[in-house]
Motif scaffolding. Sequence first.
Motif: not given
Length: 180
Positions: A37-47, A82-88, A121-125
């Motif tokens: 309702a606020r513009g979120g998508d139906d992607s795995q990243m948003n669930k 921490n995963r985001v930092e590791e992927f960087h 990285l893009d997914y976890w970020r």
Amino acid sequence: LWEEQNHICPYTGRQIRLSDFIGPSPAFDIEHTVPRARGGDDSQMNKTLCDSRFNRERKRAKLPAELYNHSEIMARIEDWKNRVEEFHKKIEAQVRKSRSAATKQEKDGAIQQRHYLQMHLDYWRGKYERFTMTDVPDGFSNRQGVDIGIIGRYARLYLKTVFDHIYTVKGATTAAFRKM
């Protein structure tokens, strides 16, 4: 989602058993972090998997940052940060490896690995940032803009066969009216 969350609801901290979200009356919902309702998508990243009662009674159409227990939620997903930092770090290593590669094959392998890591990285970020959002930014929900444009054109052509005057409005105008 169950594995990503280490079998824990990020909102309540409740342990999630496999039988808790499979079957006729699940105790956990698959919810949208940024509500549809606020513009979120139906992607795995948003669930995420969320305690059903909490989702329906407390979260509803709120962003995680708007919830009373946001600091507790953020502590539960510290692993994602921490995963985001590791992927960087891994990406930086692949960049160095590609620059110092002795052969074309080594360089290509490092570049391929960097792209693979960048995807993760893009997914976890994105997953983590949805929990830190205090407002849904303009353009966040433009994920299906092209499809909507095509559908809009066909709908306009169809409606012209039924009505004399049809006026189309750009999505940005609709968003501005929603905001007002």
